[in-house]
Write a protein that holds these residues in place. Structure first.
Motif, PDB file in Angstrom:
ATOM      1  N   ASN A  95       0.818  -1.211   0.000  1.00 40.92           N
ATOM      2  CA  ASN A  95       0.000   0.000   0.000  1.00 40.92           C
ATOM      3  C   ASN A  95       0.852   1.261   0.000  1.00 40.92           C
ATOM      4  OD1 ASN A  95      -2.362  -1.488  -0.004  1.00 40.92           O
ATOM      5  ND2 ASN A  95      -2.657  -1.392   2.199  1.00 40.92           N
ATOM      6  N   GLU A  96       1.929   1.241   0.788  1.00 33.04           N
ATOM      7  CA  GLU A  96       2.842   2.389   0.833  1.00 33.04           C
ATOM      8  C   GLU A  96       3.532   2.582  -0.524  1.00 33.04           C
ATOM      9  OE1 GLU A  96       5.446   1.558   4.076  1.00 33.04           O
ATOM     10  OE2 GLU A  96       4.034   2.276   5.607  1.00 33.04           O
ATOM     11  N   THR A  97       3.930   1.464  -1.134  1.00 34.55           N
ATOM     12  CA  THR A  97       4.589   1.519  -2.446  1.00 34.55           C
ATOM     13  C   THR A  97       3.637   2.067  -3.502  1.00 34.55           C
ATOM     14  OG1 THR A  97       5.928  -0.412  -1.849  1.00 34.55           O
ATOM     15  CG2 THR A  97       5.853   0.167  -4.174  1.00 34.55           C
ATOM     16  N   LYS A  98       2.387   1.615  -3.452  1.00 27.64           N
ATOM     17  CA  LYS A  98       1.384   2.092  -4.416  1.00 27.64           C
ATOM     18  C   LYS A  98       1.152   3.593  -4.264  1.00 27.64           C
ATOM     19  CE  LYS A  98      -3.248   1.121  -6.176  1.00 27.64           C
ATOM     20  NZ  LYS A  98      -4.498   0.366  -5.973  1.00 27.64           N
ATOM     21  N   SER A  99       1.089   4.069  -3.013  1.00 25.17           N
ATOM     22  CA  SER A  99       0.897   5.503  -2.751  1.00 25.17           C
ATOM     23  C   SER A  99       2.055   6.322  -3.316  1.00 25.17           C
ATOM     24  CB  SER A  99       0.782   5.757  -1.245  1.00 25.17           C
ATOM     25  OG  SER A  99      -0.361   5.148  -0.717  1.00 25.17           O
ATOM     26  N   THR A 100       3.282   5.801  -3.151  1.00 28.09           N
ATOM     27  CA  THR A 100       4.468   6.481  -3.677  1.00 28.09           C
ATOM     28  C   THR A 100       4.431   6.531  -5.199  1.00 28.09           C
ATOM     29  OG1 THR A 100       5.756   5.675  -1.788  1.00 28.09           O
ATOM     30  CG2 THR A 100       6.995   6.538  -3.648  1.00 28.09           C
ATOM     31  N   VAL A 101       4.002   5.424  -5.821  1.00 32.08           N
ATOM     32  CA  VAL A 101       3.886   5.373  -7.289  1.00 32.08           C
ATOM     33  C   VAL A 101       2.904   6.429  -7.780  1.00 32.08           C
ATOM     34  CG1 VAL A 101       3.035   3.990  -9.235  1.00 32.08           C
ATOM     35  CG2 VAL A 101       4.566   2.956  -7.564  1.00 32.08           C
ATOM     36  N   ILE A 102       1.772   6.559  -7.102  1.00 33.72           N
ATOM     37  CA  ILE A 102       0.751   7.549  -7.488  1.00 33.72           C
ATOM     38  C   ILE A 102       1.309   8.970  -7.362  1.00 33.72           C
ATOM     39  CG2 ILE A 102      -1.488   8.550  -6.838  1.00 33.72           C
ATOM     40  CD1 ILE A 102      -2.326   5.650  -6.043  1.00 33.72           C
ATOM     41  N   GLU A 103       2.046   9.227  -6.269  1.00 33.65           N
ATOM     42  CA  GLU A 103       2.661  10.548  -6.073  1.00 33.65           C
ATOM     43  C   GLU A 103       3.666  10.853  -7.183  1.00 33.65           C
ATOM     44  OE1 GLU A 103       4.388  10.581  -2.192  1.00 33.65           O
ATOM     45  OE2 GLU A 103       2.446  10.378  -1.176  1.00 33.65           O
ATOM     46  N   LEU A 104       4.484   9.849  -7.533  1.00 35.46           N
ATOM     47  CA  LEU A 104       5.482  10.028  -8.595  1.00 35.46           C
ATOM     48  C   LEU A 104       4.821  10.260  -9.948  1.00 35.46           C
ATOM     49  CD1 LEU A 104       8.188   7.366  -7.664  1.00 35.46           C
ATOM     50  CD2 LEU A 104       8.375   9.846  -7.473  1.00 35.46           C
ATOM     51  N   GLU A 105       3.703   9.599 -10.189  1.00 37.72           N
ATOM     52  CA  GLU A 105       2.979   9.786 -11.455  1.00 37.72           C
ATOM     53  C   GLU A 105       2.469  11.220 -11.576  1.00 37.72           C
ATOM     54  OE1 GLU A 105       1.394   5.258 -12.461  1.00 37.72           O
ATOM     55  OE2 GLU A 105       0.117   6.610 -11.284  1.00 37.72           O
ATOM     56  N   HIS A 106       1.972  11.784 -10.465  1.00 31.61           N
ATOM     57  CA  HIS A 106       1.525  13.186 -10.468  1.00 31.61           C
ATOM     58  C   HIS A 106       2.706  14.131 -10.716  1.00 31.61           C
ATOM     59  CE1 HIS A 106      -2.559  12.296  -9.488  1.00 31.61           C
ATOM     60  NE2 HIS A 106      -2.305  11.831  -8.276  1.00 31.61           N
ATOM     61  N   GLU A 107       3.824  13.822 -10.056  1.00 31.46           N
ATOM     62  CA  GLU A 107       5.028  14.646 -10.214  1.00 31.46           C
ATOM     63  C   GLU A 107       5.554  14.573 -11.646  1.00 31.46           C
ATOM     64  OE1 GLU A 107       9.337  15.216  -7.956  1.00 31.46           O
ATOM     65  OE2 GLU A 107       7.811  13.905  -7.083  1.00 31.46           O
ATOM     66  N   LEU A 108       5.534  13.371 -12.227  1.00 30.82           N
ATOM     67  CA  LEU A 108       5.998  13.196 -13.611  1.00 30.82           C
ATOM     68  C   LEU A 108       5.096  13.925 -14.602  1.00 30.82           C
ATOM     69  CD1 LEU A 108       7.006   9.438 -13.460  1.00 30.82           C
ATOM     70  CD2 LEU A 108       8.511  11.275 -14.198  1.00 30.82           C
ATOM     71  N   LYS A 109       3.818  13.933 -14.309  1.00 25.74           N
ATOM     72  CA  LYS A 109       2.865  14.635 -15.181  1.00 25.74           C
ATOM     73  C   LYS A 109       3.168  16.127 -15.206  1.00 25.74           C
ATOM     74  CE  LYS A 109      -2.076  15.218 -16.050  1.00 25.74           C
ATOM     75  NZ  LYS A 109      -3.450  14.981 -15.543  1.00 25.74           N
ATOM     76  N   GLU A 110       3.444  16.684 -14.020  1.00 22.78           N
ATOM     77  CA  GLU A 110       3.776  18.114 -13.933  1.00 22.78           C
ATOM     78  C   GLU A 110       5.114  18.399 -14.607  1.00 22.78           C
ATOM     79  OE1 GLU A 110       4.269  21.671 -10.596  1.00 22.78           O
ATOM     80  OE2 GLU A 110       3.755  19.639  -9.954  1.00 22.78           O
ATOM     81  N   MET A 111       6.103  17.514 -14.379  1.00 25.12           N
ATOM     82  CA  MET A 111       7.414  17.690 -15.014  1.00 25.12           C
ATOM     83  C   MET A 111       7.323  17.624 -16.528  1.00 25.12           C
ATOM     84  SD  MET A 111      10.065  15.559 -12.583  1.00 25.12           S
ATOM     85  CE  MET A 111      11.515  15.956 -13.554  1.00 25.12           C
ATOM     86  N   SER A 112       6.462  16.715 -17.012  1.00 29.70           N
ATOM     87  CA  SER A 112       6.272  16.560 -18.459  1.00 29.70           C
ATOM     88  C   SER A 112       5.694  17.834 -19.070  1.00 29.70           C
ATOM     89  CB  SER A 112       5.335  15.375 -18.714  1.00 29.70           C
ATOM     90  OG  SER A 112       5.076  15.233 -20.083  1.00 29.70           O
ATOM     91  N   GLU A 113       4.768  18.435 -18.335  1.00 30.85           N
ATOM     92  CA  GLU A 113       4.146  19.678 -18.813  1.00 30.85           C
ATOM     93  C   GLU A 113       5.170  20.811 -18.844  1.00 30.85           C
ATOM     94  OE1 GLU A 113       0.295  22.534 -17.747  1.00 30.85           O
ATOM     95  OE2 GLU A 113       0.688  20.737 -16.557  1.00 30.85           O
ATOM     96  N   ILE A 114       5.969  20.920 -17.783  1.00 28.88           N
ATOM     97  CA  ILE A 114       7.002  21.959 -17.721  1.00 28.88           C
ATOM     98  C   ILE A 114       8.017  21.764 -18.844  1.00 28.88           C
ATOM     99  CG2 ILE A 114       8.948  22.832 -16.353  1.00 28.88           C
ATOM    100  CD1 ILE A 114       7.243  22.154 -13.833  1.00 28.88           C
TER     101      ILE A 114
END
Length: 215
Positions: free
Chosen positions: A82-101
């Motif tokens: 569950n902790e790993t899944k939460s981290t993956v979701i956070e990283l996906e949001h961060e990657l989405k923002e980085m991709s936009e930038i």
């Protein structure tokens, strides 16, 4: 000489390591239920089912010292998953923002020369009409990058690409770890279910034999 060759051959053969026997894992197989009529009418089939269920139960027990131990392992692994899944979701949001930038950074760099030429142009209106798309994209990129508090003077697309890739690799590794943990949990839950079911069957068999003796 002939005996010596035979001795050498025998020694050579004895030194060859025999392959280890493959131990079959029965822990993820289903316990065979024997309450149907076909088992009642066939002692041989019943005997096969008893042996099969014993193998499944033994294989399930081999991964834990007790049922409590297996339950604790499931709980611990579930927490990690569950902790790993939460981290993956956070990283996906961060990657989405980085991709936009990154998209706007490339857009800014690609269209910056048009902006400089537009500023130096003797006929800005005519230049704008000829390169309106590039100039609009440039202005849009600047606005978005400023909105994300990106310092345009120190813009380094190569480093941004590298940082994005590092984060992407980390996310992919964590996704694999999560999938592996999820599979382990499913296997352990199946093992626990097998043990519980086997204990239930064993109790039923004891009760049946006790009733037969008392008749």
């Amino acid at each position: 000489e002939c005996n010596q060759k035979k001795l050498l051959t025998a020694n050579t053969l004895s030194n060859i390591r025999k392959p280890k026997p493959i131990v079959k894992d029965y822990s993820t197989k289903k316990i065979v239920t024997t309450d149907s009529e076909k088992f009642e009418n066939s002692p041989g089939l019943q005997h096969w089912a008893d042996i099969q269920n014993l193998k499944i139960a033994a294989s399930s027990y081999s991964n834990a010292a007790s049922m409590k131990d297996l339950q604790e392992k499931i709980a611990s692994k579930t927490l990690i998953a569950n902790e790993t899944k939460s981290t993956v979701i956070e990283l996906e949001h961060e990657l989405k923002e980085m991709s936009e930038i990154l998209k706007y950074a490339k857009q800014y760099v690609e269209n910056r020369p048009y902006h400089y030429r537009y500023q130096k142009s003797k006929n800005p209106d005519q230049y704008f009409r000829s390169h309106d798309m590039q100039l609009i994209l440039y202005d849009g990129a600047i606005n978005e990058l400023r909105r994300h508090n990106i310092n345009l003077k120190n813009l380094d697309i190569e480093k941004m690409n590298s940082d994005y890739q590092v984060l992407w690799d980390k996310k992919e590794q964590l996704k694999k770890a999560y999938k592996s943990a999820d599979k382990d949990i499913a296997d352990m839950q199946k093992q626990l279910e097998n043990i519980e079911q086997y204990i239930g069957i064993s109790k039923d068999n004891v009760m049946e034999k006790t009733q037969e003796h008392s008749r």
